[in-house]
Write a protein that holds these residues in place. Sequence first.
Motif, PDB file in Angstrom:
ATOM      1  N   ILE A   1       0.889  -1.176   0.000  1.00  0.00           N
ATOM      2  CA  ILE A   1       0.000   0.000   0.000  1.00  0.00           C
ATOM      3  C   ILE A   1       0.916   1.211   0.000  1.00  0.00           C
ATOM      4  O   ILE A   1       1.759   1.331   0.891  1.00  0.00           O
ATOM      5  CB  ILE A   1      -0.897   0.048   1.256  1.00  0.00           C
ATOM      6  N   LYS A   2       0.763   2.054  -0.999  1.00  0.00           N
ATOM      7  CA  LYS A   2       1.665   3.205  -1.020  1.00  0.00           C
ATOM      8  C   LYS A   2       0.906   4.526  -1.057  1.00  0.00           C
ATOM      9  O   LYS A   2      -0.166   4.623  -1.650  1.00  0.00           O
ATOM     10  CB  LYS A   2       2.655   3.056  -2.172  1.00  0.00           C
ATOM     11  N   GLU A   3       1.490   5.518  -0.399  1.00  0.00           N
ATOM     12  CA  GLU A   3       0.934   6.874  -0.441  1.00  0.00           C
ATOM     13  C   GLU A   3       1.357   7.490  -1.779  1.00  0.00           C
ATOM     14  O   GLU A   3       2.534   7.457  -2.144  1.00  0.00           O
ATOM     15  CB  GLU A   3       1.472   7.732   0.711  1.00  0.00           C
ATOM     16  N   THR A   4       0.373   8.048  -2.487  1.00  0.00           N
ATOM     17  CA  THR A   4       0.644   8.579  -3.820  1.00  0.00           C
ATOM     18  C   THR A   4      -0.333   9.723  -4.099  1.00  0.00           C
ATOM     19  O   THR A   4      -0.840  10.328  -3.150  1.00  0.00           O
ATOM     20  CB  THR A   4       0.559   7.441  -4.861  1.00  0.00           C
ATOM     21  N   VAL A   5      -0.578  10.019  -5.373  1.00  0.00           N
ATOM     22  CA  VAL A   5      -1.565  11.041  -5.733  1.00  0.00           C
ATOM     23  C   VAL A   5      -2.543  10.449  -6.742  1.00  0.00           C
ATOM     24  O   VAL A   5      -2.266   9.428  -7.368  1.00  0.00           O
ATOM     25  CB  VAL A   5      -0.910  12.301  -6.355  1.00  0.00           C
ATOM     26  N   TYR A   6      -3.674  11.146  -6.858  1.00  0.00           N
ATOM     27  CA  TYR A   6      -4.698  10.735  -7.826  1.00  0.00           C
ATOM     28  C   TYR A   6      -4.562  11.668  -9.027  1.00  0.00           C
ATOM     29  O   TYR A   6      -4.977  12.823  -8.971  1.00  0.00           O
ATOM     30  CB  TYR A   6      -6.075  10.860  -7.167  1.00  0.00           C
ATOM     31  N   GLN A   7      -3.970  11.167 -10.102  1.00  0.00           N
ATOM     32  CA  GLN A   7      -3.748  12.005 -11.281  1.00  0.00           C
ATOM     33  C   GLN A   7      -5.088  12.373 -11.916  1.00  0.00           C
ATOM     34  O   GLN A   7      -5.980  11.533 -12.009  1.00  0.00           O
ATOM     35  CB  GLN A   7      -2.901  11.260 -12.325  1.00  0.00           C
ATOM     36  N   GLY A   8      -5.198  13.633 -12.337  1.00  0.00           N
ATOM     37  CA  GLY A   8      -6.435  14.098 -12.943  1.00  0.00           C
ATOM     38  C   GLY A   8      -6.343  15.580 -13.215  1.00  0.00           C
ATOM     39  O   GLY A   8      -5.243  16.091 -13.485  1.00  0.00           O
ATOM     40  N   THR A   9      -7.480  16.268 -13.102  1.00  0.00           N
ATOM     41  CA  THR A   9      -7.520  17.680 -13.498  1.00  0.00           C
ATOM     42  C   THR A   9      -7.509  18.642 -12.307  1.00  0.00           C
ATOM     43  O   THR A   9      -7.683  19.840 -12.474  1.00  0.00           O
ATOM     44  CB  THR A   9      -8.794  17.952 -14.335  1.00  0.00           C
ATOM     45  N   VAL A  10      -7.337  18.114 -11.098  1.00  0.00           N
ATOM     46  CA  VAL A  10      -7.390  18.942  -9.893  1.00  0.00           C
ATOM     47  C   VAL A  10      -5.976  19.350  -9.485  1.00  0.00           C
ATOM     48  O   VAL A  10      -5.058  18.535  -9.527  1.00  0.00           O
ATOM     49  CB  VAL A  10      -8.048  18.134  -8.743  1.00  0.00           C
ATOM     50  N   ASN A  11      -5.823  20.637  -9.119  1.00  0.00           N
ATOM     51  CA  ASN A  11      -4.506  21.137  -8.734  1.00  0.00           C
ATOM     52  C   ASN A  11      -4.587  21.715  -7.322  1.00  0.00           C
ATOM     53  O   ASN A  11      -5.398  22.603  -7.094  1.00  0.00           O
ATOM     54  CB  ASN A  11      -4.076  22.221  -9.725  1.00  0.00           C
ATOM     55  N   PRO A  12      -3.769  21.256  -6.367  1.00  0.00           N
ATOM     56  CA  PRO A  12      -2.829  20.157  -6.463  1.00  0.00           C
ATOM     57  C   PRO A  12      -3.560  18.807  -6.516  1.00  0.00           C
ATOM     58  O   PRO A  12      -4.712  18.709  -6.098  1.00  0.00           O
ATOM     59  CB  PRO A  12      -2.015  20.280  -5.163  1.00  0.00           C
TER      60      PRO A  12
END
Length: 201
Positions: free
Chosen positions: A178-189
Amino acid sequence: MTQQREFPNWNNLYQERQVETMPWYNLDLDADLEQALTKLQINSGTVLDLGTGPGTQAIALAKKGFRVTGTDISEAAIIQAESKAQAEGLDIIFKQDDIFNSNLNQEFDFVFDRGCFHVFHPDLRQDYVRIVHNLIQPTGYLFLKCFSHLETREEGPYRFTPEEIRKIFGDRFNVVSIKETVYQGTVNPLPKALFSILERI
Ligand SMILES: C[S@@+](CC[C@H](N)C(=O)[O-])C[C@H]1O[C@@H](n2cnc3c(N)ncnc32)[C@H](O)[C@@H]1O
């Protein structure tokens, strides 16, 4: 106590809004899934993209040579995803399907859930685990991307700690990582996310 979260009527959303403006819209294959497939040396087989939405992940997986089925509760989403795949000459099975009342009767080599599980009410989580377990062949994988407890925005889906993921899935899945990461998409950050590799027991 977990805060109760609210979600749109998914079919209305896909009828009313351009998919390109949706927070989860990401043309490329999810970077964490790509890394996981490389690490596990998975480069062929059958895949279910569960809650496929705009179909970008199903399309990216089909381009890599996987045999892909994409399902979503929203028929409007499925129609749009299907037409994009056809325009690119890709052979993907897209089906309108509610995972809690599913007509799927196949075991896939892996299931990718990018943002579907984290919209379900906590009372539905054990049903989800049981249903998805039945859709994966023994020793196959569930790759799960959901919001992390580290995400601080008020709005949006349910959030999870790694301990919660272990507790929810641990009886039916071997928690590989299980890794901490980001949800890629159109939201900044980009929202903070967890990416879990779960092997079906
Ligand atoms: C956050 S979006 C993610 C879409 C897509 N996976 C992506 O990454 O672009 C969640 C998706 O889950 C779908 N969904 C919600 N409830 C569902 C259900 N019960 N069964 C299947 N899909 C569902 C929604 O229609 C929506 O497309």
